[in-house]
Enzyme design. Sequence first.
Site, short mmCIF file in Angstrom:
data_model
loop_
_atom_site.label_atom_id
_atom_site.label_comp_id
_atom_site.label_asym_id
_atom_site.label_seq_id
_atom_site.Cartn_x
_atom_site.Cartn_y
_atom_site.Cartn_z
NE ARG A 52 -4.01 -2.04 2.09
CZ ARG A 52 -3.89 -3.08 2.92
NH1 ARG A 52 -2.94 -3.08 3.83
NH2 ARG A 52 -4.73 -4.08 2.85
CE LYS A 83 -0.64 14.52 -13.94
NZ LYS A 83 -0.92 15.14 -15.25
CD GLU A 107 7.00 17.58 -22.04
OE1 GLU A 107 6.33 18.56 -21.66
OE2 GLU A 107 6.47 16.53 -22.47
CE LYS A 165 5.39 17.95 -13.45
NZ LYS A 165 5.51 16.75 -14.24
CD GLU A 178 -3.81 17.23 -14.97
OE1 GLU A 178 -2.61 16.98 -14.85
OE2 GLU A 178 -4.49 16.88 -15.95
NE ARG A 197 0.60 17.58 -12.20
CZ ARG A 197 1.26 16.71 -11.46
NH1 ARG A 197 0.97 16.58 -10.18
NH2 ARG A 197 2.21 15.95 -11.98
CG ASN A 218 -1.82 17.91 -19.76
OD1 ASN A 218 -1.20 16.95 -20.20
ND2 ASN A 218 -2.44 17.89 -18.61
CG HIS A 239 1.04 17.29 -23.23
ND1 HIS A 239 1.82 18.41 -23.25
CD2 HIS A 239 1.79 16.32 -22.62
CE1 HIS A 239 3.00 18.15 -22.67
NE2 HIS A 239 3.00 16.90 -22.29
CG HIS A 294 -1.64 12.85 -25.24
ND1 HIS A 294 -2.23 13.40 -24.13
CD2 HIS A 294 -0.38 12.52 -24.88
CE1 HIS A 294 -1.35 13.41 -23.13
NE2 HIS A 294 -0.22 12.87 -23.57
CG HIS A 300 5.51 12.49 -24.62
ND1 HIS A 300 4.13 12.44 -24.65
CD2 HIS A 300 5.83 13.43 -23.68
CE1 HIS A 300 3.64 13.29 -23.77
NE2 HIS A 300 4.65 13.91 -23.18
P1 NAD Z 1 12.31 6.57 -22.03
O1 NAD Z 1 12.20 6.37 -20.61
O2 NAD Z 1 11.81 5.52 -22.95
O3 NAD Z 1 13.83 6.90 -22.39
C1 NAD Z 1 14.17 7.16 -23.74
C2 NAD Z 1 15.34 6.26 -24.20
O4 NAD Z 1 16.55 6.76 -23.66
C3 NAD Z 1 15.24 4.83 -23.72
O5 NAD Z 1 15.70 3.98 -24.72
C4 NAD Z 1 16.17 4.81 -22.52
O6 NAD Z 1 16.69 3.53 -22.22
C5 NAD Z 1 17.25 5.72 -22.99
N1 NAD Z 1 18.03 6.38 -21.95
C6 NAD Z 1 17.58 6.92 -20.80
N2 NAD Z 1 18.55 7.59 -20.19
C7 NAD Z 1 19.65 7.44 -20.94
C8 NAD Z 1 20.97 7.91 -20.83
N3 NAD Z 1 21.35 8.75 -19.87
N4 NAD Z 1 21.86 7.55 -21.78
C9 NAD Z 1 21.49 6.77 -22.82
N5 NAD Z 1 20.25 6.32 -23.00
C10 NAD Z 1 19.33 6.66 -22.07
O7 NAD Z 1 11.56 7.94 -22.49
P2 NAD Z 1 11.36 9.35 -21.78
O8 NAD Z 1 11.19 10.31 -22.89
O9 NAD Z 1 12.38 9.61 -20.75
O10 NAD Z 1 9.97 9.16 -21.01
C11 NAD Z 1 8.78 8.93 -21.71
C12 NAD Z 1 7.77 8.39 -20.73
O11 NAD Z 1 7.55 9.38 -19.73
C13 NAD Z 1 6.42 8.10 -21.35
O12 NAD Z 1 5.98 6.83 -20.90
C14 NAD Z 1 5.51 9.20 -20.81
O13 NAD Z 1 4.17 8.78 -20.68
C15 NAD Z 1 6.14 9.48 -19.48
N6 NAD Z 1 5.87 10.81 -18.95
C16 NAD Z 1 5.43 10.88 -17.65
C17 NAD Z 1 5.20 12.11 -17.08
C18 NAD Z 1 4.78 12.19 -15.64
O14 NAD Z 1 4.44 13.28 -15.17
N7 NAD Z 1 4.82 11.10 -14.90
C19 NAD Z 1 5.39 13.29 -17.82
C20 NAD Z 1 5.85 13.18 -19.14
C21 NAD Z 1 6.09 11.93 -19.70
N1 GLY Z 2 3.45 16.13 -17.25
C1 GLY Z 2 2.26 16.78 -16.80
C2 GLY Z 2 2.07 16.71 -15.33
O1 GLY Z 2 2.92 16.22 -14.62
O2 GLY Z 2 1.06 17.15 -14.86
#
Ligand code: NAD
Ligand code: GLY
Length: 362
Positions: A123, A145, A187, A229, A239, A243, A247, A250, A254, A267
């Site tokens: 939990r 998130k 971003e 942020k 949100e 918040r 987006n 987005h 999306h 993304h």
């Molecule tokens: P990712 O995590 O897939 O990383 C991108 C690529 O870079 C991967 O192949 C990874 O292995 C590689 N990588 C990571 N760090 C590295 C490094 N230092 N050196 C070499 N390679 C490296 O993609 P991302 O763009 O970081 O994240 C996308 C995800 O984040 C999506 O699932 C999206 O939905 C999520 N997201 C979440 C939030 C949130 O608020 N929680 C906000 C925006 C996006």
């Molecule tokens: N990436 C949008 C949020 O965290 O609200």
Amino acid sequence: MSGSQRVRVELASRSYDIVAGNGVLDDAAAWEGLGRGVQALVVSNTTVAPLYAQRVSDALKTRCSGVAVLELGDGESHKVWGSVEAIVDALLARGADRASMLVALGGGVVGDVTGFAAACYMRGIDYVQVPTTLLAQVDSSVGGKTAINHPLGKNMIGAFHQPLRVIADVDTLRTLPQRELVAGLAEVIKHGAIADDDFLAWIEANLALLLGRDAAALQHAVVRSCEIKAAVVADDEREAGQREVLNFGHTFGHAIEAGLGFGVWLHGEAVGCGMVLAARASAALGLIDGDRADRVTRLVANAGLPVRPPDMAVDRWIELMRHDKKSRGGSLRLVLLDAAGSARTRAVGEDRIRDLIGAALR
Ligand code: NAD
Ligand code: GLY
């Protein structure tokens, strides 16, 4: 190591620091107060673990009773239940109790799935975010998130669960593929566009340094993005309203990701193009002048992000945009810019959106 900086996310008992800087992974001060005497499981992936897991384990070994590393597969396809199960299996196999801690080492995929596993295990246990992509350092590691994907929709299963700390080492960005770095810049631009005109001007002036991975420029981009942020999240953690400005771009973005198939455009690339469309929508509604929309378009293009939307029938765009979490009662809501350099969500008539997309596709 250049001087690290701290940004506080103020959320009462869930407040935490973001520590950002060049080399902070090896800085004992960045880890201070974390994991004293508890078991830690570092969750990473097959790309990032070989690069950085040893340094993270070394930092943890001096303070935790035990440290293990779990490598997930790389990519969005691993942001699923199977990965949560793998994390829970590893925790149970080690007899991890409620005081145990997860450490998410990687990009947004690892961060989102690890945060969600932390929210679920017994939990809810503590976790630390160690983001290694620009996108994760400026956005996904901050704000709590967490989510995994469902076959019928991205991020459909999740929880708000704040980390104990975010440790963002900009030095790790040196190994990031250039396309991923550019996607993260979307971003950064978003934060300037929605909240801080001076920061937007700074990004314009320092774009070459950012693209060239200058450590000081990247650190400033990460710190200022996190400050923006953090302020938004502190006001509206779950949100309920404000918040949503995070987006910006987005809703269109999306639609692009889903329409083309996830992963075809990254993304950040979809968000970059989405910001251009949202800025044009803001100008079409008279909220900003055309020059400001052109400025956003120019910056997105100069960063190397796409500004021309992919060819999809306008009906398909509208269908995909209706799935946006901001939609209410079937009406489309967009985050739009205003003349004061800020942003807010407004309902926008479908006809206007059709006109806008039609014009962008011509
Ligand atoms: P990712 O995590 O897939 O990383 C991108 C690529 O870079 C991967 O192949 C990874 O292995 C590689 N990588 C990571 N760090 C590295 C490094 N230092 N050196 C070499 N390679 C490296 O993609 P991302 O763009 O970081 O994240 C996308 C995800 O984040 C999506 O699932 C999206 O939905 C999520 N997201 C979440 C939030 C949130 O608020 N929680 C906000 C925006 C996006
Ligand atoms: N990436 C949008 C949020 O965290 O609200």
